[in-house]
Design a protein around this motif. Structure first.
Motif, PDB file in Angstrom:
ATOM      1  N   GLN A  61     -45.682  71.758  -9.015  1.00  0.00           N
ATOM      2  CA  GLN A  61     -46.294  72.438 -10.268  1.00  0.00           C
ATOM      3  C   GLN A  61     -45.277  72.026 -11.540  1.00  0.00           C
ATOM      4  N   ASN A  62     -44.285  71.419 -11.190  1.00  0.00           N
ATOM      5  CA  ASN A  62     -43.169  70.842 -12.230  1.00  0.00           C
ATOM      6  C   ASN A  62     -42.729  69.780 -11.834  1.00  0.00           C
ATOM      7  N   ARG A  90     -46.871  82.066  -8.540  1.00  0.00           N
ATOM      8  CA  ARG A  90     -45.998  82.521  -9.772  1.00  0.00           C
ATOM      9  C   ARG A  90     -46.595  83.834 -10.240  1.00  0.00           C
ATOM     10  N   LEU A  92     -48.323  85.793 -12.743  1.00  0.00           N
ATOM     11  CA  LEU A  92     -49.352  85.430 -13.726  1.00  0.00           C
ATOM     12  C   LEU A  92     -48.918  86.106 -15.207  1.00  0.00           C
ATOM     13  N   SER A  93     -49.166  85.340 -16.316  1.00  0.00           N
ATOM     14  CA  SER A  93     -49.179  86.157 -17.500  1.00  0.00           C
ATOM     15  C   SER A  93     -50.096  86.341 -18.262  1.00  0.00           C
ATOM     16  N   SER A  95     -51.488  85.527 -21.003  1.00  0.00           N
ATOM     17  CA  SER A  95     -51.629  84.624 -22.244  1.00  0.00           C
ATOM     18  C   SER A  95     -53.079  84.753 -22.352  1.00  0.00           C
ATOM     19  N   GLU A  97     -54.674  82.100 -22.475  1.00  0.00           N
ATOM     20  CA  GLU A  97     -55.194  81.041 -21.674  1.00  0.00           C
ATOM     21  C   GLU A  97     -56.004  81.640 -20.608  1.00  0.00           C
ATOM     22  N   LEU A  98     -55.725  82.629 -20.152  1.00  0.00           N
ATOM     23  CA  LEU A  98     -56.272  83.557 -18.972  1.00  0.00           C
ATOM     24  C   LEU A  98     -57.438  84.160 -19.344  1.00  0.00           C
TER      25      LEU A  98
ATOM     26  N   ALA B 212     -46.521  68.091 -17.184  1.00  0.00           N
ATOM     27  CA  ALA B 212     -46.986  69.521 -17.668  1.00  0.00           C
ATOM     28  C   ALA B 212     -46.274  70.424 -16.631  1.00  0.00           C
ATOM     29  N   VAL B 213     -45.550  71.468 -17.089  1.00  0.00           N
ATOM     30  CA  VAL B 213     -45.410  72.616 -16.181  1.00  0.00           C
ATOM     31  C   VAL B 213     -46.636  73.668 -15.955  1.00  0.00           C
ATOM     32  N   ILE B 214     -47.125  73.766 -14.699  1.00  0.00           N
ATOM     33  CA  ILE B 214     -48.439  74.483 -14.744  1.00  0.00           C
ATOM     34  C   ILE B 214     -47.867  75.858 -14.708  1.00  0.00           C
ATOM     35  N   ARG B 215     -48.478  76.789 -15.851  1.00  0.00           N
ATOM     36  CA  ARG B 215     -48.433  78.021 -15.861  1.00  0.00           C
ATOM     37  C   ARG B 215     -49.461  78.582 -16.224  1.00  0.00           C
ATOM     38  N   LEU B 216     -49.833  79.935 -15.690  1.00  0.00           N
ATOM     39  CA  LEU B 216     -51.133  80.626 -15.562  1.00  0.00           C
ATOM     40  C   LEU B 216     -50.975  81.861 -16.155  1.00  0.00           C
TER      41      LEU B 216
END
Lengths: 304, 216
Positions: A61-62, A90, A92-93, A95, A97-98, B212-216
């Protein structure tokens, strides 16, 4: 440990000379590390030590600036056969986006893409954590968000599951419940778990092995009990303590001074600790994992 | 890949449901109500693809990152997104064309005329906008890149607004602009530029998306 669940056996997950830079900032430097299969690892380090970056790279994922992540000897990056064996949960934030994702939709995606997904287990966890399925994720509390990512991680039945701060925002009851469920799942499946956390003492009894990261490097990677057994607090009159340590060529990792009294954290062997305990006026005390972590990553912080 | 296509198909169907409802509302509104609001929207119909698909794509980072979060290859995910983007634009234009035909059938003074030669122009422009919307999400977060990203969004808005005005005959634009047709030299060049921008957008988005770094 018994493995009566249908899923591929976990294999070793390896970081080979991993490097990661964000612009001019180096986060990981030539990092070599192997997570052996079928163990529960604790990954600890200070803020910015590179834990999330490491777990992100290990799960694809990175993107690594140098080196590579390997699973069972095969590269992880863009390798479907390998990626289906890994799950990185990980934090979750909340943000925007969610905003469009409900808990239900999030877990449905897990069911769709994780080849070993266990739906009945997911439903059981949703009930246990009392998760509101129809709510958007960014409307949940921080603790509930953690429960959602824990639910997906455990129900994924991925042979290697990486959890980044899984207990963030959870109250003490929920944290205990999480560790109990995790241990039950581990007993049932023999999956590998790598758990990064800042609440060290609570999780210490769960970790079979511990990896400590400091400034992008591994400073410890061994059995939790063995590691803790190598450290002691030695205390006594400052002059006596200093000369006892100097005679044996021991450099303290951490020092606390209170008037003429001094206490130091020391890494060494049982023989050394026995010798120091035999000295008149010196006291030798055991340390817990959190104390060991502070001694290793505190960079000699002196407290008076 | 099958699951991935199913996943994107679900997202696509949700999007299409919105477009169908919107087009139906505009058709029915302009047929059965005297409200000028519906009349205005009926004139905007040809440019529907310029707005709806890019707007949807501009807020879909979580949707596009979710498969990677659950262990799908980036390359497959990216192909899935591209298929969805193209399908969204094509279906939006098709629905817009159907909508315009319906309105024309029922309303005598509806003067928007978009023949088959006009569709490639709108298709290229809509694809360019959709790709730029995707790109804006994956531009990294550095200072310069953030400025570039904001500029990109502003350019997109101005661009979409200009084309929308360009195809609305009602605002009284000069005759040489009409009909909108890929066979006219001006629109032909415009279509080629848009197509190039779309291809460039795909390439640049992949460049950033790949790492891209995957962030949710």
């Amino acid at each position: 440990m018994t493995n009566n669940i249908s899923m591929p056996a976990p294999q070793a997950l390896q970081a080979a000379k991993l490097c990661k830079n964000y612009g001019k900032q180096t986060v990981l430097k030539d990092l070599d590390l192997t997570f052996e299969p079928g163990l529960i690892y604790g990954l600890i380090g200070r803020n910015g030590a590179g834990k999330t970056t490491l777990l992100g790279i290990l799960s694809g994922q990175n993107f690594a600036t140098g080196g590579q992540a390997l699973y069972g000897g095969q590269p992880v990056w863009e390798n479907s056969a390998v990626l289906s064996n890994l799950h990185f949960a990980r934090e979750l934030s909340a943000s925007s986006e969610l905003a469009t994702l409900s808990v239900k939709r999030f877990l449905q995606a897990g069911k769709m893409f994780c080849p070993c997904w266990n739906q009945s287990f997911a439903e059981e966890l949703v009930q246990k954590f009392e998760l509101p399925m129809k709510k958007m994720i960014n409307r949940l509390s921080r603790g509930q968000m953690s429960m959602v990512s824990i639910t997906a991680a455990l129900a994924s039945r991925a042979p290697v599951t990486l959890l980044d701060e899984p207990t963030a925002g959870l109250d003490v009851v929920a944290r205990e419940r999480f560790y109990r469920i995790l241990l039950e799942e581990y007993q049932r499946t023999g999956r590998t778990f790598v758990i990064s956390t800042h609440i060290i003492e609570e999780a210490a009894s769960v970790f079979e092995k511990v990896v400590i990261l400091d400034e992008g490097k591994v400073v410890a990677d061994q059995d939790t009990e063995d590691l803790v057994g190598q450290f002691r607090y030695i205390s006594g009159p400052a002059a006596l303590l200093d000369s006892a340590l100097a005679d044996r060529g021991v450099t303290p990792l951490q020092t606390q001074v209170l008037g003429g009294h001094k206490m130091v954290a020391v890494r060494g062997s049982e023989e050394l600790f026995d010798e120091l305990a035999a000295e008149d006026g010196l006291t030798v005390e055991g340390m817990n994992l959190q104390n060991v972590f502070v001694a290793l990553c505190g960079h000699g912080d002196e407290e008076g | 890949m099958r699951n991935l296509l199913r996943y994107y198909a679900n997202n696509f169907l949700q999007y299409m449901a919105v477009v169908v409802v919107f087009v139906a509302l505009v058709i029915l509104g302009s047929r059965y109500t005297p409200l000028s609001l519906f009349e205005s929207y009926s004139y905007m119909m040809p440019s529907l693809g310029l707005w709806l698909a890019p707007l949807t794509m501009a807020g879909c980072r979580a949707t596009t990152s979710l498969p990677i979060y659950f262990g799908v290859r980036r390359r497959n995910t990216f192909i899935g997104i591209q298929i969805m983007a193209v399908a969204m634009v094509l279906c939006t234009l098709a629905l817009a064309a159907v909508g315009m035909a319906c309105i024309k059938m029922w309303t005598t003074d509806y003067s928007v005329d978009l023949g088959p030669e006009g569709l490639p122009v709108l298709l290229a422009a809509s694809l360019a906008m959709t790709e730029l919307a995707l790109l804006a999400q994956y531009v990294p977060n550095g200072g310069k890149q953030r400025t570039a990203s904001i500029m990109l969004v502003l350019i997109m808005i101005v661009f979409a607004a200009s084309i929308t005005l360009g195809v609305i005959k009602a605002v009284g634009f000069p005759i040489p602009l009409f009909p909108v047709s890929v066979l006219r030299p001006g629109w032909g060049v415009f279509t080629a530029v848009c197509a190039l921008a779309a291809v460039g957008g795909v390439a640049l988005t992949w460049h950033y998306y790949r790492k891209a770094v995957i962030r949710l």
